[in-house]
Design a protein around this motif. Structure first.
Motif, PDB file in Angstrom:
ATOM      1  N   LYS A 195      16.084 -30.803  40.894  1.00  0.00           N
ATOM      2  CA  LYS A 195      15.334 -31.352  41.678  1.00  0.00           C
ATOM      3  C   LYS A 195      13.890 -32.275  41.408  1.00  0.00           C
ATOM      4  CE  LYS A 195      15.669 -27.639  45.354  1.00  0.00           C
ATOM      5  NZ  LYS A 195      16.659 -28.423  46.018  1.00  0.00           N
ATOM      6  N   SER A 196      14.070 -31.883  39.917  1.00  0.00           N
ATOM      7  CA  SER A 196      12.786 -32.937  39.276  1.00  0.00           C
ATOM      8  C   SER A 196      13.396 -34.473  38.974  1.00  0.00           C
ATOM      9  CB  SER A 196      12.169 -32.390  38.199  1.00  0.00           C
ATOM     10  OG  SER A 196      13.113 -32.051  37.188  1.00  0.00           O
ATOM     11  N   MET A 197      14.552 -34.471  39.316  1.00  0.00           N
ATOM     12  CA  MET A 197      15.140 -35.864  39.107  1.00  0.00           C
ATOM     13  C   MET A 197      14.583 -36.821  39.797  1.00  0.00           C
ATOM     14  SD  MET A 197      19.154 -36.616  38.903  1.00  0.00           S
ATOM     15  CE  MET A 197      19.590 -38.248  38.659  1.00  0.00           C
ATOM     16  N   PHE A 198      14.412 -38.040  39.302  1.00  0.00           N
ATOM     17  CA  PHE A 198      14.002 -39.155  40.080  1.00  0.00           C
ATOM     18  C   PHE A 198      15.079 -40.141  40.587  1.00  0.00           C
ATOM     19  CE2 PHE A 198       9.601 -38.146  39.288  1.00  0.00           C
ATOM     20  CZ  PHE A 198       9.428 -38.580  37.850  1.00  0.00           C
ATOM     21  N   ARG A 199      15.500 -40.066  41.927  1.00  0.00           N
ATOM     22  CA  ARG A 199      16.657 -40.401  42.365  1.00  0.00           C
ATOM     23  C   ARG A 199      16.594 -42.082  42.180  1.00  0.00           C
ATOM     24  NH1 ARG A 199      18.542 -42.502  47.843  1.00  0.00           N
ATOM     25  NH2 ARG A 199      16.561 -42.992  48.277  1.00  0.00           N
ATOM     26  N   SER A 250      21.630 -32.908  43.351  1.00  0.00           N
ATOM     27  CA  SER A 250      20.823 -32.261  44.330  1.00  0.00           C
ATOM     28  C   SER A 250      20.095 -30.895  43.725  1.00  0.00           C
ATOM     29  CB  SER A 250      21.378 -31.774  45.602  1.00  0.00           C
ATOM     30  OG  SER A 250      22.816 -31.999  45.849  1.00  0.00           O
ATOM     31  N   GLU A 298      16.927 -42.900  37.246  1.00  0.00           N
ATOM     32  CA  GLU A 298      17.226 -42.297  35.802  1.00  0.00           C
ATOM     33  C   GLU A 298      18.496 -43.175  35.273  1.00  0.00           C
ATOM     34  OE1 GLU A 298      15.442 -40.174  34.562  1.00  0.00           O
ATOM     35  OE2 GLU A 298      14.534 -38.705  36.142  1.00  0.00           O
ATOM     36  N   TYR A 337      22.467 -38.900  41.593  1.00  0.00           N
ATOM     37  CA  TYR A 337      21.685 -38.111  41.967  1.00  0.00           C
ATOM     38  C   TYR A 337      22.306 -36.927  42.147  1.00  0.00           C
ATOM     39  CZ  TYR A 337      17.963 -35.535  44.329  1.00  0.00           C
ATOM     40  OH  TYR A 337      16.958 -34.713  44.694  1.00  0.00           O
TER      41      TYR A 337
END
Lengths: 172, 199
Positions: B105-109, B102, B112, B100
């Motif tokens: 922000k739109s990344m799915f923790r 930081s 992915e 992840y």
């Protein structure tokens, strides 16, 4: 001959209405007065089987005398004598048997104490044990992720994308 | 509708509880009711038979294979998935979770991966799942697939994807320290794009 013996003993058993199984020695001087709730020589105050097998107290000469008097006219017995006769045969009256015990107060109290201990454990864990949430839980991150989910058209039939109006670009 | 049923059941149970607490009468002959006990053992068994018969039929119907046009193999390792497309060209790759970041922000923790499983839309695909070391489970909830990856065994599942997009899933069988960190991403694309990709 064996069958005749068997039948005669069975007839005798049928004649006996009283309790006749083991344990006679354990009741002391108490008189046996009936079958009771299971045929054994025990005393129990039960509202569904109101006549126990044995009297409650041992027979003393006063009680034996009162019982003789009881065989006559009941109007001659004083209230005290009637009470003494009752208490000799029974431990509790029906009112005493059905009286509320107040047990519910201690049950509720202890339950509340245990629940509060649980809540305290949770609070202390929250304060001292658990780490911080990751940054993806911040409002900004959650908004960005939601926007990405809408752009990806995730669950468009009944889920989140079905609640978004794509032509107007806003929630329905 | 569901709430109504829940409320009704709750109200009924509370009423029974309250009436039992307030009740002062005693049923002397409550025990040893042989006939009623027989009835309330046999009746549910019969009801269950009526439920089982269509259910079992449906279960077998669901397992039909519809002549898949391609087959992918999925192998679970500790702690990543590897995929093989062996039908036309031999494509093999591993798929690790991307850690992840930081600032993105739109990344799915935890969801992915570096390589997505690219698949064509509107085509029946057969997937064969196995594992190389310990038990894993290959799941995509939005497709309704869960297939356990057992070492030494090949499990088959088939599906067809009806719309383009990214479909996420996570390993569903405990497999060690990084069991929560081996996700699966399927990228569903048009058939032309798929052919472009696989070349």
């Amino acid at each position: 001959m064996a069958s005749r013996l068997l039948f005669s003993s069975l007839r005798q058993v049928q004649k006996l209405q009283k309790a006749c199984i083991h344990g006679r020695s354990r009741i002391g001087n108490r008189e046996v007065v009936g079958f009771g709730f299971n045929g054994q020589y025990s005393y129990q105050d039960r509202i569904d089987f109101p006549m126990p097998a044995i009297r409650f107290k041992e027979s003393t000469p006063d009680i034996v005398a009162l019982r003789e008097k009881e065989k006559g006219d009941w109007r001659k017995l004083t209230l005290e004598e009637k009470k003494a006769l009752y208490r000799a045969s029974f431990c509790m009256t029906f009112t005493e048997m059905n009286a509320p015990t107040g047990e519910w107060k201690s049950i509720i109290g202890i339950a509340c104490v245990l629940i509060s201990i649980g809540i305290w454990v949770f609070i202390l864990e929250r304060l001292f044990v658990y780490k911080e949430l990751p940054t993806s839980f911040s409002e900004e991150s959650k908004k960005a992720q939601l926007k990405r989910m809408i752009d990806l058209r995730v669950n468009p039939i009944e889920g989140i994308s079905s609640k978004f109006d794509y032509e107007k670009g806003e929630w329905k | 509708h569901t709430l109504m049923i829940i409320t009704m059941i709750l109200a009924m149970v509370l009423y029974f509880m309250a009436s039992m607490i307030i009740n002062e009468l005693v049923d002397r002959y409550m025990l040893e009711g042989q006939t009623i006990e027989l009835m309330w053992t046999i009746a549910p068994a019969v009801i269950l038979l009526f439920i089982t018969t269509p259910s079992l039929r449906l279960l077998y119907l669901m397992d039909e294979i519809h002549n898949p046009i391609m087959t992918i193999k999925t192998i679970g390792h500790q702690w990543y998935w590897s995929y093989e497309y062996s039908d036309f060209v031999n494509v093999e790759f591993d798929s690790y979770m991307t850690p992840y970041e930081s600032d993105n922000k739109s990344m799915f923790r935890l969801l992915e991966t570096d390589n997505h499983v690219t698949l064509p839309m509107h085509s029946f695909i057969r997937i064969i799942v196995t594992a190389a070391d310990v038990l894993h489970s290959w799941t995509i909830p939005s497709l309704g697939i869960k297939a356990d990856a057992t070492p030494g065994r090949l499990n088959q599942s088939s599906f067809m994807i009806n719309r383009p997009g990214l479909l996420y899933g996570q390993c569903s069988e405990i497999c060690g320290a990084n069991h929560s960190f081996m996700p699966i991403v399927i990228e569903s694309v048009s058939t032309e794009s798929f052919i472009e990709w696989i070349k």
